[in-house]
Design an enzyme around this catalytic site. Structure first.
Site, PDB file in Angstrom:
ATOM      1  N   GLY A   8      -7.789   2.322   0.547  1.00 18.73           N
ATOM      2  CA  GLY A   8      -7.089   1.832  -0.633  1.00 18.73           C
ATOM      3  C   GLY A   8      -7.027   0.322  -0.647  1.00 18.73           C
ATOM      4  N   GLY A  10      -5.789  -1.624  -3.299  1.00 18.67           N
ATOM      5  CA  GLY A  10      -4.907  -2.140  -4.336  1.00 18.67           C
ATOM      6  C   GLY A  10      -4.008  -3.214  -3.756  1.00 18.67           C
ATOM      7  N   SER A  11      -2.906  -3.504  -4.419  1.00 18.34           N
ATOM      8  CA  SER A  11      -2.043  -4.612  -3.984  1.00 18.34           C
ATOM      9  C   SER A  11      -1.468  -4.369  -2.581  1.00 18.34           C
ATOM     10  CB  SER A  11      -0.910  -4.815  -4.994  1.00 18.34           C
ATOM     11  OG  SER A  11      -0.135  -3.628  -5.142  1.00 18.34           O
ATOM     12  N   ASN A  99       4.583   6.374  -2.449  1.00 21.26           N
ATOM     13  CA  ASN A  99       5.909   6.567  -3.015  1.00 21.26           C
ATOM     14  C   ASN A  99       6.151   8.060  -3.195  1.00 21.26           C
ATOM     15  OD1 ASN A  99       7.011   3.968  -3.344  1.00 21.26           O
ATOM     16  ND2 ASN A  99       5.805   3.611  -5.186  1.00 21.26           N
ATOM     17  N   LYS A 178      14.475   6.348  -0.120  1.00 22.87           N
ATOM     18  CA  LYS A 178      13.554   5.509  -0.902  1.00 22.87           C
ATOM     19  C   LYS A 178      13.270   6.135  -2.262  1.00 22.87           C
ATOM     20  CE  LYS A 178      10.755   1.947  -1.316  1.00 22.87           C
ATOM     21  NZ  LYS A 178       9.662   2.276  -2.183  1.00 22.87           N
ATOM     22  N   ASN A 182      13.722   4.382  -5.878  1.00 24.05           N
ATOM     23  CA  ASN A 182      12.619   4.315  -6.841  1.00 24.05           C
ATOM     24  C   ASN A 182      13.007   4.946  -8.175  1.00 24.05           C
ATOM     25  OD1 ASN A 182      10.725   2.943  -5.295  1.00 24.05           O
ATOM     26  ND2 ASN A 182       9.872   4.806  -4.407  1.00 24.05           N
ATOM     27  N   ASN A 186      12.491   2.245 -11.051  1.00 26.23           N
ATOM     28  CA  ASN A 186      11.162   2.234 -11.672  1.00 26.23           C
ATOM     29  C   ASN A 186      11.111   2.782 -13.096  1.00 26.23           C
ATOM     30  OD1 ASN A 186      10.375   1.157  -9.246  1.00 26.23           O
ATOM     31  ND2 ASN A 186       8.718   2.604  -8.893  1.00 26.23           N
ATOM     32  N   ASN A 196      13.470  -6.119 -12.746  1.00 32.80           N
ATOM     33  CA  ASN A 196      14.502  -5.408 -11.989  1.00 32.80           C
ATOM     34  C   ASN A 196      15.907  -5.953 -12.230  1.00 32.80           C
ATOM     35  OD1 ASN A 196      12.290  -4.088 -10.967  1.00 32.80           O
ATOM     36  ND2 ASN A 196      12.612  -4.689  -8.849  1.00 32.80           N
ATOM     37  N   GLU A 257       3.157   6.813 -11.246  1.00 32.72           N
ATOM     38  CA  GLU A 257       3.496   7.836 -10.259  1.00 32.72           C
ATOM     39  C   GLU A 257       4.760   8.601 -10.648  1.00 32.72           C
ATOM     40  OE1 GLU A 257       2.117   6.632  -5.952  1.00 32.72           O
ATOM     41  OE2 GLU A 257       3.288   4.984  -6.794  1.00 32.72           O
TER      42      GLU A 257
END
Length: 296
Positions: A8, A10-11, A99, A178, A182, A186, A196, A257
């Site tokens: 992966g 990504g960021s 996540n 967590k 989220n 989110n 946020n 997600e």
């Protein structure tokens, strides 16, 4: 030094590759495209400093030399790469960075002896194929799904004040706390297109958060004690200028997600004979935006 493969780019995959490389480990990144692998091989990973890495597309990657493998793809991409993961030697430790908690059902079918799950609190933004911005320092918390801590001691040793790492004893509690955070942040930031900090400042959004918190307290009565409403408000304030990953996905026209987050919580609620109202509303709201924007 150990050899770490990261699936992966990504960021989060790029950020972790950069930080673990700075720690002295040899990093190989597995990408979705040959173009990104070539760019990473040519430029390295740029984040203030440049860290040289090797890279290859997934279909051309061999895992025999890996001492550990980090899986940093989105939750909804995980199922598509499971056939590859099962081919990684069973003695190689795996660390998952997804996540939500929907991926746990996949982990139970893997043959590996040492499987770890983790939560990531860093803020990161992918600028291009080889550049990542580190927008907020947070904890990387790791817990054993099965296997022994000593197999990732070289990774845990990379703990640094701007890349803190902790080892947690209870993976279920780690992931659920967590998940609560989220779910509280989110979907609302994505629905209302705000950063946020606005959640803690806007009276009406704060009231919506309070109602959601009450619903989550019924679904997760044990874990909610480790995550007070004020803790979540403080988190919003500390990351006030950050865009949630879900808001970033919405803005970029990517699939979110949301189902990985709400899906697990709703499933637990049904098992407890609780009928959630706000969680399905949030899920349908995000899915509606995805359909309108043609996210894939």
């Amino acid at each position: 030094m150990i050899h770490i493969h990261i699936i992966g780019a990504g960021s989060i995959g790029l950020l972790f590759a950069h930080r673990l490389s700075m720690c002295g480990h040899s990093i190989h990144i597995i990408t979705r495209t040959a173009e990104q692998a070539e760019a990473l091989g040519q430029h390295g990973i740029v984040n203030q400093s440049v860290q040289k890495v090797t890279a290859s597309p997934l279909e051309y990657t061999q895992f025999n030399q890996a001492d550990a493998v980090l899986i940093a793809v989105k939750q909804y991409h995980l199922e598509t790469i499971l056939p590859v993961i099962t081919q990684i030697p069973a003695s190689t430790p795996l660390i998952f960075l997804q996540n939500g908690m929907s991926h746990l059902e996949h982990l139970s079918r893997l043959p590996h002896e040492h499987i770890f799950v983790s939560t990531v609190e860093h803020g990161a933004k992918k600028v291009n194929a080889y550049t990542v911005e580190h927008n907020g320092v947070g904890w990387w918390r790791i817990a054993s799904y099965k296997g022994q801590q000593e197999y990732i001691k070289s990774i845990l040793a990379c703990h640094h004040h701007d890349f803190p790492i902790s080892y947690e004893e209870n993976y279920q509690r780690l992931l659920r706390v967590k998940l609560i955070k989220n779910l509280m942040i989110n979907p609302l930031t994505a629905l209302f297109q705000v950063k946020n900090g606005v959640l803690a400042e806007n009276l009406y959004l704060k009231e919506m958060m309070a109602a959601l918190y009450e619903e989550l307290a019924i679904v997760f009565p044990d874990e909610i004690t480790y995550c007070s409403f004020n803790d979540i408000l403080d988190l919003c304030k500390k990351t006030s200028e950050n865009e949630s990953s879900m808001l970033s996905d919405i803005k970029a026209g990517r699939k979110t997600e949301i189902e990985s987050l709400t899906g697990y919580a709703i499933k637990v609620a049904i098992q407890k004979k609780v009928k959630p109202v706000i969680l399905p509303f949030l899920e349908r709201g995000i899915l509606a935006i995805q359909i309108e924007r043609g996210s894939n």
